[in-house]
Design an enzyme around this catalytic site. Structure first.
Site, PDB file in Angstrom:
ATOM      1  N   TYR A 142       0.825  -1.215   0.000  1.00 56.84           N
ATOM      2  CA  TYR A 142       0.000   0.000   0.000  1.00 56.84           C
ATOM      3  C   TYR A 142       0.858   1.264   0.000  1.00 56.84           C
ATOM      4  O   TYR A 142       0.440   2.300  -0.522  1.00 56.84           O
ATOM      5  CB  TYR A 142      -0.882   0.035   1.263  1.00 56.84           C
ATOM      6  CG  TYR A 142      -2.225  -0.623   1.121  1.00 56.84           C
ATOM      7  CD1 TYR A 142      -2.329  -1.988   0.899  1.00 56.84           C
ATOM      8  CD2 TYR A 142      -3.395   0.118   1.226  1.00 56.84           C
ATOM      9  CE1 TYR A 142      -3.570  -2.598   0.797  1.00 56.84           C
ATOM     10  CE2 TYR A 142      -4.641  -0.485   1.116  1.00 56.84           C
ATOM     11  CZ  TYR A 142      -4.708  -1.840   0.907  1.00 56.84           C
ATOM     12  OH  TYR A 142      -5.936  -2.435   0.804  1.00 56.84           O
ATOM     13  N   LYS A 191       2.863 -15.068   2.764  1.00 60.92           N
ATOM     14  CA  LYS A 191       3.114 -15.820   1.527  1.00 60.92           C
ATOM     15  C   LYS A 191       4.618 -16.071   1.453  1.00 60.92           C
ATOM     16  O   LYS A 191       5.303 -15.699   0.491  1.00 60.92           O
ATOM     17  CB  LYS A 191       2.570 -15.007   0.329  1.00 60.92           C
ATOM     18  CG  LYS A 191       2.591 -15.733  -1.006  1.00 60.92           C
ATOM     19  CD  LYS A 191       1.590 -16.853  -1.132  1.00 60.92           C
ATOM     20  CE  LYS A 191       1.791 -17.594  -2.443  1.00 60.92           C
ATOM     21  NZ  LYS A 191       0.985 -18.840  -2.536  1.00 60.92           N
ATOM     22  N   ASP A 224      -3.106 -18.083   0.608  1.00 62.26           N
ATOM     23  CA  ASP A 224      -4.061 -18.788  -0.253  1.00 62.26           C
ATOM     24  C   ASP A 224      -4.776 -19.882   0.537  1.00 62.26           C
ATOM     25  O   ASP A 224      -5.996 -20.049   0.456  1.00 62.26           O
ATOM     26  CB  ASP A 224      -3.376 -19.347  -1.520  1.00 62.26           C
ATOM     27  CG  ASP A 224      -2.068 -20.075  -1.236  1.00 62.26           C
ATOM     28  OD1 ASP A 224      -1.570 -20.030  -0.082  1.00 62.26           O
ATOM     29  OD2 ASP A 224      -1.533 -20.714  -2.172  1.00 62.26           O
ATOM     30  N   ASP A 248      -6.643  -6.828   4.047  1.00 63.61           N
ATOM     31  CA  ASP A 248      -7.735  -6.185   3.314  1.00 63.61           C
ATOM     32  C   ASP A 248      -8.615  -7.250   2.653  1.00 63.61           C
ATOM     33  O   ASP A 248      -9.840  -7.229   2.778  1.00 63.61           O
ATOM     34  CB  ASP A 248      -7.147  -5.245   2.248  1.00 63.61           C
ATOM     35  CG  ASP A 248      -8.228  -4.557   1.441  1.00 63.61           C
ATOM     36  OD1 ASP A 248      -9.183  -4.050   2.051  1.00 63.61           O
ATOM     37  OD2 ASP A 248      -8.124  -4.539   0.194  1.00 63.61           O
ATOM     38  N   ASP A 252     -12.623  -8.795   3.977  1.00 64.78           N
ATOM     39  CA  ASP A 252     -13.855  -8.784   3.165  1.00 64.78           C
ATOM     40  C   ASP A 252     -14.413 -10.201   3.047  1.00 64.78           C
ATOM     41  O   ASP A 252     -15.626 -10.420   3.140  1.00 64.78           O
ATOM     42  CB  ASP A 252     -13.583  -8.243   1.750  1.00 64.78           C
ATOM     43  CG  ASP A 252     -13.871  -6.743   1.637  1.00 64.78           C
ATOM     44  OD1 ASP A 252     -13.697  -6.041   2.652  1.00 64.78           O
ATOM     45  OD2 ASP A 252     -14.260  -6.286   0.545  1.00 64.78           O
TER      46      ASP A 252
HETATM   47  C1  IPM Z   1     -10.518  -1.043   3.772  1.00 63.60           C
HETATM   48  C2  IPM Z   1     -10.722  -0.427   2.424  1.00 63.60           C
HETATM   49  C3  IPM Z   1      -9.538   0.488   2.088  1.00 63.60           C
HETATM   50  C4  IPM Z   1      -8.286  -0.374   2.073  1.00 63.60           C
HETATM   51  C5  IPM Z   1      -9.695   1.299   0.811  1.00 63.60           C
HETATM   52  C6  IPM Z   1     -10.960   2.103   0.789  1.00 63.60           C
HETATM   53  C7  IPM Z   1      -8.501   2.172   0.542  1.00 63.60           C
HETATM   54  O1  IPM Z   1     -10.910  -1.398   1.469  1.00 63.60           O
HETATM   55  O2  IPM Z   1     -10.431  -0.293   4.769  1.00 63.60           O
HETATM   56  O3  IPM Z   1     -10.477  -2.266   3.863  1.00 63.60           O
HETATM   57  O4  IPM Z   1      -7.943  -0.948   1.023  1.00 63.60           O
HETATM   58  O5  IPM Z   1      -7.654  -0.481   3.108  1.00 63.60           O
HETATM   59 MG    MG Z   2     -11.049  -3.377   2.223  1.00 64.41          MG
END
Ligand code: IPM
Ligand code: MG
Length: 359
Positions: A142, A191, A224, A248, A252
């Site tokens: 990042y 990884k 993975d 990240d 999700d």
């Molecule tokens: C998160 C989001 C952010 C990230 C984006 C919006 C930059 O996806 O907080 O998980 O990638 O960290």
């Molecule tokens: Mg995110």
């Protein structure tokens, strides 16, 4: 008298709608003398670009430093999607995280009993699910330099994934301490079979474990495999410790276990600053329709009470109230499996009613 001064950064898309519900909760708690919070507003993301030309204006930065904690909605707009990187809404969020050195990102993954039906996984895999993802938040690909574009006809985009021992050490230390307050168990995800950055990650975590935390049950897992294990048998995990990019993605994925990405809060911490925000994005496609789920935002406020104000009673009250609302069958669109669902503000009102009854 107001004890705490917080900054509200509603941001873009659904951000202002969910922030409005969180503010209703703050006002309620203030009015019944259960919190003593004063708040002001600032800009971040697309709205900041519109108002001041940049996604994280100097003024917002000053407001952040001047507050005890920050509550953030979401950033990201279709309108600014094609901007160069420095003028993208998301860059504002990354600048906020970096400038306050918020290296600890805590993403709790838990499920309310009454929502087991909305998960995409079979319910017998989910009872009592309780995972915490500890994500390093200010390093990795990042922020790694060099980054950019090169080539002309055949354009090349490039980024640098890197981790230093110091960066890994401080986040791992946080995770080990957290493990000692939970089940004494950490899965560190990397990884290391391919990436040097991950090899430093793994060596550093192992070394710290050997030197200071030998009593914690530590295992290492490739990312993975971790992605696969999360949907195969999520309850094998207690704390997942991982880097910025893998965290990240895995958070999700893990959110889906809980029924909806609209359910999960997060805390981003450093030694003296804290930002609380839902893990979901700005969802411009559903913005301004009154359908977004405000629960992740209200739970993020709950985390603020726990982590910044040392008031677990209020964070538990918020969580319990949300649990009761869901038990009563009150759902927003994302967690309802029928045409029967309530609006964003009705969900906020229902939670407030429960808070008042349970206080
Ligand atoms: C998160 C989001 C952010 C990230 C984006 C919006 C930059 O996806 O907080 O998980 O990638 O960290
Ligand atoms: Mg995110």
């Amino acid at each position: 008298m107001n004890k705490y001064k917080i900054l509200l950064l509603p941001g873009d898309g659904v951000g202002p709608e969910i922030m409005k519900e969180a503010v209703k909760v703050i006002d309620t708690l203030n009015s019944i003398d259960k919190s003593h919070i004063s708040y002001s507003y600032g800009d971040i993301g697309g709205i900041a670009i519109d108002n001041s030309g940049v996604p994280f204006p100097e003024n917002t930065s000053i407001q952040c430093r001047d507050s005890d904690a920050i509550l953030l909605g979401a950033v990201g707009t279709k309108k600014h999607d094609k901007n160069e990187n420095t003028l993208k809404p998301e860059t504002g969020l990354l600048q906020l995280r970096k400038s306050l050195d918020l290296f600890i990102n805590i993403r709790p993954i838990f499920i309310f009993d009454s929502l087991i039906h909305s998960s995409s996984l079979k319910s017998d895999l989910l009872d009592n699910l309780d995972i915490v993802i500890v994500r390093e938040l200010v390093g990795d690909v990042y922020f790694g330099e060099p980054r950019g574009f090169t080539g002309s006809e055949n354009k090349i985009g490039f980024n640098t994934m890197k981790y230093s021992m110091d960066e890994v050490n401080r986040i791992a230390d946080y995770a080990f301490k957290l493990a000692q307050k939970r089940k004494n168990k950490i899965t560190s995800v990397d990884k290391a079979n391919v990436l040097e950055a991950s090899q430093v990650w793994r060596e550093t975590v192992s070394e710290l474990h050997k030197n200071n935390y030998e009593n914690v049950d530590l295992s290492h897992m490739y990312v993975d495999n971790a992605a696969m294990q999360l949907v195969k048998d999520p309850r094998q995990f207690d704390i997942i410790l991982t880097g910025n990019l893998f965290g990240d993605i895995l958070s999700d994925e893990a959110s889906m276990l809980t029924g909806s990405i609209g359910m999960l809060p997060s805390a981003s911490l450093s030694d003296n600053n804290a930002v609380y925000e839902p893990i979901h994005g700005s969802a411009p496609d559903i913005a301004n329709k009154g359908v977004v789920n405000p629960i992740a935002m209200i739970l993020s406020l709950g985390m603020m009470f726990e982590y910044s104000f040392n008031n677990k009673d209020i964070s538990s009250l918020i969580k319990k109230s949300i649990g009761n609302v869901l038990k009563a069958g009150i759902y927003t669109q994302d967690i309802s499996d029928s045409e029967n669902f309530v609006s964003t503000s009705d969900m906020g009102d229902a939670i407030i009613k429960e808070i008042k009854q349970n206080v």
